[in-house]
Design a protein around this motif. Structure first.
Motif, mmCIF file in Angstrom:
data_model
loop_
_atom_site.group_PDB
_atom_site.id
_atom_site.type_symbol
_atom_site.label_atom_id
_atom_site.label_comp_id
_atom_site.label_asym_id
_atom_site.label_seq_id
_atom_site.Cartn_x
_atom_site.Cartn_y
_atom_site.Cartn_z
ATOM 1 N N THR A 168 61.847 84.628 19.268
ATOM 2 C CA THR A 168 60.502 84.150 18.936
ATOM 3 C C THR A 168 59.719 83.841 20.191
ATOM 4 N N ALA B 75 67.966 85.457 -2.187
ATOM 5 C CA ALA B 75 67.642 86.872 -1.990
ATOM 6 C C ALA B 75 68.908 87.704 -2.104
ATOM 7 N N GLU C 1 66.460 80.103 -0.121
ATOM 8 C CA GLU C 1 65.773 81.319 -0.555
ATOM 9 C C GLU C 1 66.476 82.578 -0.043
ATOM 10 N N VAL C 2 67.043 82.481 1.177
ATOM 11 C CA VAL C 2 67.731 83.655 1.728
ATOM 12 C C VAL C 2 69.002 83.933 0.924
ATOM 13 N N ALA D 21 68.500 85.600 17.819
ATOM 14 C CA ALA D 21 67.319 86.003 17.055
ATOM 15 C C ALA D 21 66.246 84.923 17.131
ATOM 16 N N ARG E 202 61.380 95.684 1.570
ATOM 17 C CA ARG E 202 62.764 95.536 1.118
ATOM 18 C C ARG E 202 62.857 95.741 -0.390
ATOM 19 N N GLN F 247 58.605 83.691 -1.702
ATOM 20 C CA GLN F 247 57.465 82.981 -1.109
ATOM 21 C C GLN F 247 57.589 82.870 0.417
ATOM 22 N N HIS F 248 58.782 82.464 0.859
ATOM 23 C CA HIS F 248 58.953 82.303 2.308
ATOM 24 C C HIS F 248 59.725 83.479 2.888
ATOM 25 N N PHE F 249 59.552 84.620 2.321
ATOM 26 C CA PHE F 249 60.018 85.928 2.796
ATOM 27 C C PHE F 249 61.518 86.136 2.640
ATOM 28 N N ALA F 250 62.334 85.070 2.968
ATOM 29 C CA ALA F 250 63.782 85.161 2.787
ATOM 30 C C ALA F 250 64.380 86.379 3.473
ATOM 31 N N LEU F 251 63.980 86.607 4.734
ATOM 32 C CA LEU F 251 64.575 87.707 5.498
ATOM 33 C C LEU F 251 65.809 87.197 6.228
ATOM 34 N N LEU F 252 66.680 88.113 6.615
ATOM 35 C CA LEU F 252 67.837 87.732 7.408
ATOM 36 C C LEU F 252 67.405 87.689 8.876
ATOM 37 N N PRO F 253 67.377 86.497 9.482
ATOM 38 C CA PRO F 253 66.782 86.371 10.811
ATOM 39 C C PRO F 253 67.550 87.125 11.896
ATOM 40 N N HIS F 254 68.830 87.383 11.653
ATOM 41 C CA HIS F 254 69.638 88.008 12.701
ATOM 42 C C HIS F 254 69.702 89.521 12.560
ATOM 43 N N ARG F 255 68.965 90.056 11.588
ATOM 44 C CA ARG F 255 68.975 91.509 11.440
ATOM 45 C C ARG F 255 67.599 92.076 11.764
ATOM 46 N N PRO G 233 74.430 85.825 16.933
ATOM 47 C CA PRO G 233 73.250 86.656 16.620
ATOM 48 C C PRO G 233 72.048 85.840 16.157
ATOM 49 N N VAL G 234 72.305 84.805 15.339
ATOM 50 C CA VAL G 234 71.194 84.013 14.829
ATOM 51 C C VAL G 234 70.520 83.238 15.961
ATOM 52 N N ALA H 104 61.650 87.168 13.553
ATOM 53 C CA ALA H 104 60.983 86.081 14.273
ATOM 54 C C ALA H 104 59.870 86.606 15.183
ATOM 55 N N GLN H 105 59.909 87.891 15.501
ATOM 56 C CA GLN H 105 58.888 88.450 16.386
ATOM 57 C C GLN H 105 57.643 88.898 15.632
ATOM 58 N N LEU I 42 62.924 91.911 15.506
ATOM 59 C CA LEU I 42 63.540 90.893 14.658
ATOM 60 C C LEU I 42 62.446 90.167 13.883
#
Lengths: 394, 288
Positions: free
Chosen positions: B286, B186, B182-183, B282, A174, A110-118, B278-279, A160-161, A158
């Motif tokens: 934004t 995943a 959730e992450v 990242a 994915r 639901q909330h995408f669950a992506l790795l923000p630092h990749r 990195p986080v 966030a962008q 990223l």
């Protein structure tokens, strides 16, 4: 073989889950067993066929999120079994379960669950890294998946962008990159704006046409359920109350709850021409003359008749006054008398596509199949009747 | 109401406990002492061995890399001031103590925090111990430490580790528990083994919080290092303690300002390091 099967699945969280299941089996309700634990899913059974989109629809707290998490073993059922292909998820070891998740079932969150630092490409390649695919191959396949969802060119950004809709496309890419047969989508579009949501639904339908994945889609939005699902399971208070196609659920709700639920649905998008069409009153073939046509109309007490050829292909509409004039003039060929202005609709067209042709002419709108054969007509009154709210017994 | 004779001899019990520990584990304590002393000597040699300007330049260079040229210039000026008030050697001894103590505190604290984040049972067991370690007045556990390790830098290091351990554990546990559920889910859903989820998802996403813990550990170490001057640890603690004994305002202030400069340097550099994770980078993307 079925792609996915649930057999009498229960999930109870709490102190005495076994006891709760026993009581539920004896007919206790969710509230009855509150003291023993929270019964999230009660006696869920269904089968999903390969290539099918199976939607589980319910309000929050209906147990749908718990149910989907048992389909890839994130939760283990308290009782009952889940079978994915030939693997019984309740008996496999943790290692085997991980292998199944890598190769056979992926998930969109639901909330995408992506790795923000990749980066986007690394996010899309995440399942491939877990499958031990080598680096260049990983990038190639993740790149393909991103292209499929329309994100080519965003590889090195990223998460966030990106906007919410784009992020969920990454989530979808994915899951597609993992190249599993089964795709679980947990409220995948619920966090998106309505317009973006609509766009994503269309994209999913489009992708599904070429990919033919087995999809289990969780949603609380009935319109979404009806739009996407080949079949829909409606859940309430942990139980599945009805399973059927969207039309079955709309036209024949299993109980008042489902009926009330579907009362708000935008039927024009769900019901198809086939579900409301009726027999044409007067039908004439091209081999017949004006005389036959007039007799048909007289018998049907209609002022117009539908003209079809020998293969029942729709050729047009004849009006009584034109046919009478033709008879006087001695014209035999009926095809020359066809009136313009009545566009046929396809048999699987949603009712919203019937409104325009219906407004163009007072005559019932002809419905044709994929080979152009006339299979029915939709009188304006039938159309209006179908759109009126379902009656709910108080 | 309470009989005159009512008295729980808690202190005596602890005292005999400490005595028993000292006798029974003498070999272990001797080993710890030797190792810590060797570590401290080695690290002190790195800071105090080379000429002061070289050390000051390298430290400013680290500031430049971690944060930017402003901090580098400020650090250089600060180090010149420390040299100017004749506290260079003491400051370097203190720095060595902080580095050794906080490295060990983190080496224990971060894994313990990870363990506590993954097991509620460990978390409940660890919490009261951390409370005890953090709130027990630092002077009080200097006493048994001195009984066991006598004087010198080792009791200072041990007391510092105990005092500074808690935030390392707490921030790590908090950081990992706060990672978006959730992450992590995943990771499981795509078949990642738990160890890999920890390495690839939980630790990187918790890194900003863990780095805040690192910062806290270092700052607490520094404050404790001064107190350990009381038990004869070399460093800025010694002039502070002796100036207190002699009511020497001048010496006290000079040693104090050196502590402040070290504290600011360590704080800004670790904060800069946490911004470089990195986080954190990242998330800043934004805004860009």
């Amino acid at each position: 073989m079925t792609a996915l099967r649930a057999d009498g699945v229960y999930k109870v969280f709490g102190r005495r889950p076994g006891e709760a299941v026993r009581r539920l089996r004896e007919g206790a309700t969710r509230d009855d067993v509150k003291g023993l634990g929270t019964a999230a899913v009660i006696d869920a059974s269904f089968e999903v066929q390969p290539g099918e989109t199976f939607v589980v629809m319910g309000l929050s707290g209906s147990g749908k999120s718990t149910l989907i998490r048992m389909l890839n073993g994130l939760w283990r059922p308290t009782a009952g079994s889940v079978t994915l292909g030939d693997a019984d998820l309740s008996t496999v070891s943790a290692r085997e379960l991980r292998e199944i998740r890598r190769r056979r079932v992926s998930m969109v969150f639901q909330h995408f669950a992506l790795l923000p630092h990749r980066t986007i490409i690394d996010n899309a390649a995440y399942p491939l890294a877990l499958q031990d695919v080598d680096r260049t191959e990983r990038r190639r396949r993740a790149g393909e998946a991103l292209e499929m969802v329309g994100l080519a060119g965003w590889e090195d950004h990223l998460p966030a962008q990106l906007s919410g809709g784009m992020r969920q496309r990454v989530g979808l890419a994915r899951a597609l990159a993992a190249d599993t047969d089964v795709l679980l989508m947990d409220e995948a579009f619920s966090a998106l704006d309505p317009l973006i949501r609509r766009e994503m639904q269309e994209q999913l339908l489009e992708l599904q046409q070429t990919l033919g994945k087995t999809i289990v889609f969780i949603t609380h939005d009935l319109n979404e359920a009806m739009h996407l699902g080949d079949r829909i399971a409606v859940m309430r208070d942990g139980r599945i109350v009805q399973i059927g196609t969207s039309e079955q659920i709309l036209s024949d709700p299993a109980n008042d709850y489902v009926a009330q639920f579907v009362a708000d649905v935008d039927k024009s998008r769900v019901l198809t021409a086939a579900s409301v069409m009726v027999r044409p009153a007067a039908l004439v073939t091209t081999s017949g003359g004006p005389r036959t046509a007039l007799r048909e109309m007289r018998e049907a007490q209609a002022s117009a008749a539908y003209l079809v050829d020998r293969d029942r292909r729709f050729r047009g509409v004849l009006r009584d006054e034109d046919v009478v004039a033709a008879q006087r003039a001695g014209t035999e060929d009926l095809t020359t008398l066809v009136q313009d202005g009545l566009t046929p609709v396809a048999v699987d067209a949603p009712l919203m596509d019937v409104f325009a042709p219906s407004a163009e002419s007072p005559l019932p709108v002809p419905v044709v199949d994929e080979r152009g054969r006339l299979v029915g007509v939709i009188p304006r009154v039938t159309l209006l009747e179908a759109m009126s709210p379902t009656e709910v017994d108080a | 109401m309470i009989p005159e004779s009512f008295r729980i001899p808690l202190g005596t019990w602890i005292e005999s406990g400490v005595e028993w520990l000292t006798d029974t584990f003498e070999v272990v304590f001797d080993l710890i002492k030797t190792v810590l002393l060797a570590l401290f000597d080695a690290v002190e040699l790195v800071f105090a061995g080379p000429p002061w300007w070289l050390v000051a330049l390298v430290l400013s260079g680290i500031a430049l890399w971690a944060k930017g040229w402003r901090l580098a210039v400020g650090a250089l000026l600060g180090f010149v001031l420390v040299l100017g008030v004749d506290q260079w050697d003491n400051a370097m001894a203190t720095l060595a103590l902080v580095v050794v103590a906080s490295t060990i505190a983190l080496a224990i604290g971060v894994p313990l925090g990870i363990w506590a984040a993954r097991s509620d049972r460990v978390s409940t067991a660890v919490r009261p111990v951390l409370d005890f370690m953090q709130t027990m007045p630092a002077f009080v556990y200097l006493i048994p430490v001195v009984v066991i390790f006598l004087t010198g830098p080792v009791p200072g290091i041990v007391a510092t580790i105990v005092f500074a351990l808690a935030p390392g554990v707490r921030f790590t546990e908090l950081g990992i528990r706060q990672v978006d559920r959730e992450v992590v889910e995943a990771g499981h859903a795509f078949g990642s083994p738990p160890r890999r989820i920890l390495r690839e998802i939980q630790v990187p996403l918790a890194m900003p919080t863990i780095m805040a813990g690192v910062n806290q550990v270092i700052m607490l170490s520094l404050s404790m290092v001064v107190i350990s001057g009381l038990v004869g640890a070399r460093g800025l603690g010694q002039p502070v303690v002796s100036s207190l004994g002699r009511i020497d305002v001048a010496l006290g202030f000079e040693a104090g300002i050196a502590v402040v400069i070290l504290a600011m340097y360590l704080d800004r550099v670790t904060a800069g390091l946490s911004d470089r994770s990195p986080v954190a980078r990242a998330l800043r993307a934004t805004a860009a």
